[in-house]
Design an enzyme around this catalytic site. Structure first.
Site, PDB file in Angstrom:
ATOM      1  N   LYS A 161     -63.506  -6.272 -71.450  1.00 20.33           N
ATOM      2  CA  LYS A 161     -63.318  -4.818 -71.312  1.00 20.33           C
ATOM      3  C   LYS A 161     -61.829  -4.459 -71.414  1.00 20.33           C
ATOM      4  O   LYS A 161     -61.439  -3.548 -72.147  1.00 20.33           O
ATOM      5  CB  LYS A 161     -63.864  -4.374 -69.942  1.00 20.33           C
ATOM      6  CG  LYS A 161     -63.548  -2.937 -69.604  1.00 20.33           C
ATOM      7  CD  LYS A 161     -63.482  -2.642 -68.105  1.00 20.33           C
ATOM      8  CE  LYS A 161     -62.647  -3.588 -67.313  1.00 20.33           C
ATOM      9  NZ  LYS A 161     -61.751  -3.086 -66.328  1.00 20.33           N
ATOM     10  N   THR A 183     -37.670 -32.208 -83.493  1.00 25.55           N
ATOM     11  CA  THR A 183     -39.065 -31.756 -83.516  1.00 25.55           C
ATOM     12  C   THR A 183     -39.600 -32.035 -84.915  1.00 25.55           C
ATOM     13  O   THR A 183     -39.244 -31.334 -85.868  1.00 25.55           O
ATOM     14  CB  THR A 183     -39.140 -30.244 -83.206  1.00 25.55           C
ATOM     15  OG1 THR A 183     -38.496 -30.018 -81.950  1.00 25.55           O
ATOM     16  CG2 THR A 183     -40.592 -29.772 -83.140  1.00 25.55           C
ATOM     17  N   LYS A 222     -44.804 -31.832 -77.744  1.00 24.36           N
ATOM     18  CA  LYS A 222     -43.709 -30.907 -78.086  1.00 24.36           C
ATOM     19  C   LYS A 222     -44.236 -29.734 -78.922  1.00 24.36           C
ATOM     20  O   LYS A 222     -43.923 -28.569 -78.667  1.00 24.36           O
ATOM     21  CB  LYS A 222     -42.612 -31.675 -78.838  1.00 24.36           C
ATOM     22  CG  LYS A 222     -41.537 -30.820 -79.460  1.00 24.36           C
ATOM     23  CD  LYS A 222     -40.715 -30.036 -78.446  1.00 24.36           C
ATOM     24  CE  LYS A 222     -39.824 -29.001 -79.128  1.00 24.36           C
ATOM     25  NZ  LYS A 222     -39.155 -28.108 -78.211  1.00 24.36           N
TER      26      LYS A 222
HETATM   27  P1  NAP Z   1     -29.226 -27.305 -86.279  1.00 24.10           P
HETATM   28  O1  NAP Z   1     -28.131 -26.763 -85.406  1.00 24.10           O
HETATM   29  O2  NAP Z   1     -29.647 -26.527 -87.474  1.00 24.10           O
HETATM   30  O3  NAP Z   1     -28.771 -28.765 -86.743  1.00 24.10           O
HETATM   31  C1  NAP Z   1     -29.518 -29.465 -87.685  1.00 24.10           C
HETATM   32  C2  NAP Z   1     -28.908 -30.835 -87.906  1.00 24.10           C
HETATM   33  O4  NAP Z   1     -29.666 -31.489 -88.951  1.00 24.10           O
HETATM   34  C3  NAP Z   1     -27.459 -30.801 -88.394  1.00 24.10           C
HETATM   35  O5  NAP Z   1     -26.811 -31.939 -87.896  1.00 24.10           O
HETATM   36  C4  NAP Z   1     -27.628 -30.872 -89.914  1.00 24.10           C
HETATM   37  O6  NAP Z   1     -26.504 -31.371 -90.580  1.00 24.10           O
HETATM   38  C5  NAP Z   1     -28.762 -31.881 -89.994  1.00 24.10           C
HETATM   39  N1  NAP Z   1     -29.458 -31.865 -91.291  1.00 24.10           N
HETATM   40  C6  NAP Z   1     -30.216 -30.878 -91.833  1.00 24.10           C
HETATM   41  N2  NAP Z   1     -30.717 -31.263 -93.028  1.00 24.10           N
HETATM   42  C7  NAP Z   1     -30.255 -32.522 -93.247  1.00 24.10           C
HETATM   43  C8  NAP Z   1     -30.437 -33.457 -94.278  1.00 24.10           C
HETATM   44  N3  NAP Z   1     -31.191 -33.199 -95.351  1.00 24.10           N
HETATM   45  N4  NAP Z   1     -29.816 -34.660 -94.165  1.00 24.10           N
HETATM   46  C9  NAP Z   1     -29.059 -34.949 -93.090  1.00 24.10           C
HETATM   47  N5  NAP Z   1     -28.852 -34.119 -92.050  1.00 24.10           N
HETATM   48  C10 NAP Z   1     -29.444 -32.905 -92.132  1.00 24.10           C
HETATM   49  O7  NAP Z   1     -30.551 -27.589 -85.454  1.00 24.10           O
HETATM   50  P2  NAP Z   1     -30.725 -27.859 -83.868  1.00 24.10           P
HETATM   51  O8  NAP Z   1     -30.922 -26.543 -83.183  1.00 24.10           O
HETATM   52  O9  NAP Z   1     -29.664 -28.795 -83.396  1.00 24.10           O
HETATM   53  O10 NAP Z   1     -32.145 -28.587 -83.865  1.00 24.10           O
HETATM   54  C11 NAP Z   1     -32.275 -29.979 -84.072  1.00 24.10           C
HETATM   55  C12 NAP Z   1     -33.726 -30.369 -83.780  1.00 24.10           C
HETATM   56  O11 NAP Z   1     -34.032 -30.070 -82.409  1.00 24.10           O
HETATM   57  C13 NAP Z   1     -34.770 -29.610 -84.619  1.00 24.10           C
HETATM   58  O12 NAP Z   1     -35.830 -30.488 -84.947  1.00 24.10           O
HETATM   59  C14 NAP Z   1     -35.237 -28.511 -83.688  1.00 24.10           C
HETATM   60  O13 NAP Z   1     -36.552 -28.064 -84.016  1.00 24.10           O
HETATM   61  C15 NAP Z   1     -35.177 -29.215 -82.341  1.00 24.10           C
HETATM   62  N6  NAP Z   1     -34.992 -28.339 -81.168  1.00 24.10           N
HETATM   63  C16 NAP Z   1     -34.177 -27.250 -81.233  1.00 24.10           C
HETATM   64  C17 NAP Z   1     -34.019 -26.435 -80.114  1.00 24.10           C
HETATM   65  C18 NAP Z   1     -33.115 -25.211 -80.157  1.00 24.10           C
HETATM   66  O14 NAP Z   1     -33.268 -24.342 -79.288  1.00 24.10           O
HETATM   67  N7  NAP Z   1     -32.185 -25.101 -81.082  1.00 24.10           N
HETATM   68  C19 NAP Z   1     -34.683 -26.751 -78.916  1.00 24.10           C
HETATM   69  C20 NAP Z   1     -35.481 -27.902 -78.860  1.00 24.10           C
HETATM   70  C21 NAP Z   1     -35.626 -28.691 -79.999  1.00 24.10           C
HETATM   71  P3  NAP Z   1     -25.344 -30.358 -91.086  1.00 24.10           P
HETATM   72  O15 NAP Z   1     -24.490 -30.112 -89.880  1.00 24.10           O
HETATM   73  O16 NAP Z   1     -24.666 -31.102 -92.163  1.00 24.10           O
HETATM   74  O17 NAP Z   1     -26.032 -29.109 -91.576  1.00 24.10           O
END
Ligand code: NAP
Length: 296
Positions: free
Chosen positions: A240, A95, A171
């Protein structure tokens, strides 16, 4: 198909797992390497950089936290942009902002690479169970090439057209709806609880009247069709009722910011002479302020 998958967080890990299970050859990369280990056991190759995960792949997914993470993994040294071959496609499922999606469209096009924006609806358990809903946009050939992969990570797919960033707008609008709904739920639960109704009792009413009913969908349809007349329930009565909600909230000392906002919206609608339109014409008030013409 030969794939790359970058970002193995709560969403990326189960999505990559499902692509492996669908029989694809997947090379994964994650900033913290330990998260790749469960996929190595399932047959994934583990790359040392995003560029390496992209090299030789037909399609590369990114599923990263935010704009900063995507910028680092795509445009950083040894980033995806440097490794992706001509004609190969970057599918971005994170996202992210509309602006970054537009920048990615340009950057990939000037390198002869494809770009599909494909954010997803559904939480990690849905990702694990292949129950995500994917919203995709991009050049037709690139979307079609990615289609079997998008189908492998979810239960369905809406293709929006050739402008990739439209998928990000959809989204973000979806998340706006969810956030508004949660604020509304939070305000309703706080008001009923503070008025002496146990949460589980209000939950029973909620489940009987709202959760298993078509209400959310029905109002969305009225707004989509701009069908505000004849009114099933006119705006003046909506005003209301929201007024009564705020009166109760004042009495119970429950701040309801969304309630106050709704009151102002309805008050404005009635003041403009729309009191006899259906109360779903909140949609018309917003559209009018946005400069949208009816039916456009
Ligand atoms: P998450 O568990 O926090 O995972 C984040 C990922 O991004 C990890 O692989 C992390 O690596 C990586 N990352 C963060 N900062 C980084 C950087 N500077 N350089 C390289 N890699 C980096 O998040 P998630 O829940 O999987 O969400 C991923 C995406 O999907 C987001 O955009 C979120 O908004 C979207 N989304 C989430 C959900 C939900 O319910 N969770 C639903 C729909 C969409 P590390 O492992 O090294 O930290």
């Amino acid at each position: 198909m030969k794939l790359g998958f970058i970002g193995l967080g709560n969403m990326g890990l189960p999505m990559a797992k499902n692509l492996l299970a669908a029989g694809h050859e997947v090379t994964v990369w994650n900033r913290s390497p330990a998260k790749a280990e469960p996929l190595r056991e399932k047959g994934a190759r583990v790359a040392g950089t995003p560029a390496e995960a992209a090299r030789g792949a037909e399609v590369v997914f990114t599923m990263l936290a935010d704009d900063r993470a995507v910028e680092a993994a795509v445009f950083g040294s040894d980033g995806l942009h440097a490794g992706l071959g001509k004609g190969a496609v970057h599918v971005s499922s994170s996202t992210i902002s509309v602006a970054l999606s537009e920048r990615l469209t340009q950057a990939h096009a000037s390198a002869g690479q494809g770009y599909v924006s494909a954010p997803v609806f559904g939480r990690p358990d849905a990702a694990d169970a292949k129950q995500l809903w994917v919203v995709a946009a991009g050049a037709k050939a690139d979307v079609e090439r990615s289609r079997p992969l998008l189908e492998a990570v979810g239960r369905g797919l809406t293709v929006l057209g050739e402008k990739a960033s439209a998928a990000n707008v959809v989204k973000l609008s979806g998340n706006f709806l969810i956030a508004s709904m949660m604020e509304a739920l939070g305000e309703a639960f706080a008001l009923t609880r503070k008025s002496g109704v146990e949460a589980k009792v209000f939950m029973e009413v909620f489940q009987s009247v709202f959760a298993r009913g078509p209400i959310f969908e029905r109002y969305a349809q009225l707004i989509a069709d701009e069908k505000y007349s004849p009114a099933g329930f006119p705006m003046r009565l909506g005003l209301k009722d929201v007024g009564l909600v705020l009166e109760a909230a004042r009495g119970a000392q429950v701040p309801m910011p969304l309630g106050s906002l709704l009151h102002d919206q309805y008050l404005g609608g009635v003041a403009q002479g729309h009191g006899d339109l259906d109360w779903s014409a909140l949609g018309a008030l917003v559209a009018e302020r946005a400069g949208l013409k009816r039916g456009s």
